[in-house]
Design a protein around this motif. Structure first.
Motif, PDB file in Angstrom:
ATOM      1  N   GLN A  87       0.848  -1.201   0.000  1.00  0.00           N
ATOM      2  CA  GLN A  87       0.000   0.000   0.000  1.00  0.00           C
ATOM      3  C   GLN A  87       0.876   1.242   0.000  1.00  0.00           C
ATOM      4  N   ASP A  88       0.523   2.170  -0.850  1.00  0.00           N
ATOM      5  CA  ASP A  88       1.259   3.424  -1.011  1.00  0.00           C
ATOM      6  C   ASP A  88       0.608   4.511  -0.156  1.00  0.00           C
ATOM      7  N   THR A 126       5.403   3.232   2.021  1.00  0.00           N
ATOM      8  CA  THR A 126       4.650   2.026   1.655  1.00  0.00           C
ATOM      9  C   THR A 126       4.778   0.982   2.746  1.00  0.00           C
ATOM     10  N   PHE A 127       3.824   0.055   2.735  1.00  0.00           N
ATOM     11  CA  PHE A 127       4.013  -1.150   3.543  1.00  0.00           C
ATOM     12  C   PHE A 127       3.587  -2.369   2.742  1.00  0.00           C
ATOM     13  N   SER A 128       4.123  -3.498   3.124  1.00  0.00           N
ATOM     14  CA  SER A 128       3.825  -4.749   2.422  1.00  0.00           C
ATOM     15  C   SER A 128       3.927  -5.902   3.412  1.00  0.00           C
ATOM     16  N   PRO A 129       2.993  -6.853   3.415  1.00  0.00           N
ATOM     17  CA  PRO A 129       1.817  -6.917   2.550  1.00  0.00           C
ATOM     18  C   PRO A 129       0.700  -6.015   3.067  1.00  0.00           C
ATOM     19  N   SER A 130      -0.372  -5.864   2.251  1.00  0.00           N
ATOM     20  CA  SER A 130      -1.551  -5.134   2.714  1.00  0.00           C
ATOM     21  C   SER A 130      -2.466  -6.119   3.433  1.00  0.00           C
ATOM     22  N   PRO A 131      -2.839  -5.816   4.687  1.00  0.00           N
ATOM     23  CA  PRO A 131      -3.732  -6.729   5.411  1.00  0.00           C
ATOM     24  C   PRO A 131      -5.136  -6.769   4.793  1.00  0.00           C
ATOM     25  N   PHE A 132      -5.435  -5.791   3.940  1.00  0.00           N
ATOM     26  CA  PHE A 132      -6.767  -5.751   3.321  1.00  0.00           C
ATOM     27  C   PHE A 132      -6.835  -6.602   2.060  1.00  0.00           C
ATOM     28  N   CYS A 172       8.388   1.129   4.304  1.00  0.00           N
ATOM     29  CA  CYS A 172       9.323   2.125   3.758  1.00  0.00           C
ATOM     30  C   CYS A 172       8.805   3.522   4.082  1.00  0.00           C
ATOM     31  N   VAL A 173       9.647   4.338   4.676  1.00  0.00           N
ATOM     32  CA  VAL A 173       9.319   5.746   4.934  1.00  0.00           C
ATOM     33  C   VAL A 173      10.210   6.587   4.033  1.00  0.00           C
ATOM     34  N   VAL A 174       9.592   7.422   3.214  1.00  0.00           N
ATOM     35  CA  VAL A 174      10.366   8.275   2.312  1.00  0.00           C
ATOM     36  C   VAL A 174      10.818   9.525   3.058  1.00  0.00           C
ATOM     37  N   LEU A 175      12.112   9.803   2.985  1.00  0.00           N
ATOM     38  CA  LEU A 175      12.651  11.053   3.516  1.00  0.00           C
ATOM     39  C   LEU A 175      12.739  12.032   2.358  1.00  0.00           C
ATOM     40  N   ASP A 188       2.987   8.972   9.751  1.00  0.00           N
ATOM     41  CA  ASP A 188       1.873   8.025   9.885  1.00  0.00           C
ATOM     42  C   ASP A 188       1.851   6.959   8.790  1.00  0.00           C
ATOM     43  N   ILE A 189       3.026   6.650   8.250  1.00  0.00           N
ATOM     44  CA  ILE A 189       3.059   5.574   7.246  1.00  0.00           C
ATOM     45  C   ILE A 189       2.667   4.266   7.950  1.00  0.00           C
TER      46      ILE A 189
END
Ligand code: AMP
Ligand code: GLY
Length: 423
Positions: free
Chosen positions: A211-212, A230-236, A330-333, A415-416
């Motif tokens: 999820q982005d 982003t995170f992976s996997p998406s629980p949804f 992943c947190v984008v700086l 809040d990623i």
């Protein structure tokens, strides 16, 4: 094998890192690359749109495989140029990359083959588009037909916003020729999921979901960006959703492209909305997602070079894709002010903290090597990725690792992965 990667973002850094794990890779080049990619690849100063120069380079250096990371060269036909010269290249030809390159094309394809997506109309004339809006239900979504750096989509809450949007896109040409055609689409609500896949023309193999977070600010406020985390996997993305998408979206898309004489080889990235009526396609991309790739590839068990080769050779059915049973965040700086106006050239401290730390990665996006060290050189500067046994652990690890890096004007969303708590 000698491998050339085309691109310069966090996505290409993640691809370079993953290729470097392959015993098949003897020497890696990247054009144009960035300061982080240099760790795995020799960077070559040729732009991603300089197709002839890139093909010359591939011939002169006996490159065995070229991997195209970015959308613009794919849509522009880089794969055709390489193939005409007898060079092996991973990615869709121009006539297939149109799946991302033209929203009007992709919407027509979905309509023709019954692939679930939002209802829509296409316009080439702003007068007709404005007329249509008068009786349309708000909110509504306006999409410039062509590539617009991920910014060509406007969600309009009111009729006036929509009228202004039509004028900006079609008359003022805010996104250039991308706005020659306009897709006006029904507004959908639900969870968004990104699903990447490998395709060899007939077989499709699905990677793990992600999820982005597209908006610049916490709580999904502010402008749309290339992606802030982003995170992976998406629980949804449940097994039921997966089964539905395989049956009604993934394979049907590959078959539809083949039936249209546009055999697709490469990556299809499905942007999905999980609506109350079921999953629907928001958009297709013809390449890896960024920053999705930065959470998906660290979890992938396969040798990616073997998978690229199987896509080119049409033998993807013989590969079984496997992902680790864990999670990544992943947190984008970014540079403060992105995506509008920001300063560059600040020295980045702390990159060395990631050396030899298992499960932690720092992928470079906008960075540059100078005499003072590595400096910020773009809106999205770095992607900090961490793995964990589950999503919450991965999120805690990623935010811990964010503290290891410092530069002036460092900005990131706090809040990623918040959606994890709602799953
Ligand atoms: P796209 O570039 O097509 O992915 O669109 C950018 C973002 O706009 C998507 O990630 C969604 O958040 C949003 N979006 C696009 N199409 C729709 C739609 N039909 N309904 C609601 N949101 C949309
Ligand atoms: N993160 C969305 C994209 O790569 O288009």
């Amino acid at each position: 094998m000698k491998i050339l990667i085309v691109g310069s973002g966090g996505r290409e850094h993640a691809i370079a890192w993953k290729i470097a794990q392959s015993p098949l890779a003897e020497k890696i080049y990247c054009a144009p690359g960035n300061a982080g990619i240099e760790e795995y690849a020799q960077c070559v100063d040729i732009g991603a749109m300089e197709f002839e120069k890139l093909a010359d380079f591939a011939q002169e250096h006996s490159i065995d495989l070229t991997v195209i990371g970015m959308d613009d060269p794919l849509v522009g036909g880089i794969v055709d140029v390489f193939e005409e010269r007898g060079l092996r290249v991973f990615g869709p030809r121009k006539n297939a990359a149109i799946l991302e390159g033209s929203k009007a094309f992709s919407k027509e394809l979905m309509k023709k083959y019954g692939i679930p997506t939002a209802a829509y109309e296409t316009f080439e004339d702003s007068g007709k588009a404005l007329e249509y809006l008068e009786t349309a239900r708000m909110p509504i979504v306006l999409k410039a037909d062509g590539l617009a750096l991920g910014k060509g989509v406007l969600i309009c809450r009111t009729l006036q916003e929509a009228r202004d949007g039509v004028k900006e896109i079609m008359e003022d040409k805010k996104f250039g020729s991308a706005g020659n055609k306009l897709v006006i689409e029904e507004f959908m609500t639900g969870r968004e999921v990104s699903v990447l896949s490998f395709v060899d023309g007939k077989t499709i193999q699905i990677m793990t979901s992600a999820q982005d977070h597209k908006r610049a600010g916490d709580g999904d406020t502010g402008l749309n960006t290339g992606g802030m985390g982003t995170f992976s996997p998406s629980p949804f993305y449940t097994p039921q959703v997966d089964a539905f998408c395989r049956k009604y979206i993934y394979q049907p898309t590959v078959d539809a492209m083949a039936a249209e004489g546009r055999e697709f080889k490469g990556i299809i990235f499905f942007g999905l909305m999980l609506t109350e009526e079921g999953p629907k396609v928001l958009e297709y991309n013809a390449r890896f997602g960024d920053p999705e790739t930065q959470v998906v590839l660290p979890r992938m068990k396969n040798d990616i070079v073997e998978v690229f080769e199987a896509c080119i050779d049409g033998t993807l059915d013989q590969i079984s894709l496997a992902f680790e049973d864990n999670a990544a965040v992943c947190v984008v700086l970014a540079s403060e002010g992105y995506p509008v106006k920001y300063e560059k050239g600040f020295v980045i401290h702390g990159l060395e903290n990631f050396k030899d730390k298992d499960g932690y990665y720092v992928f470079h996006a906008g960075t540059k090597r100078t005499e003072e060290g590595i400096v910020t050189n773009g809106g999205r500067v770095l992607g900090v990725t961490a793995k964990g046994s589950d999503l919450k652990a991965a999120r805690a690890n990623a935010y811990e690792a964010v503290k290891w890096i410092d530069f002036d004007n460092k900005y990131y969303r706090t809040d990623i992965g918040k959606a994890i708590d709602e799953a």
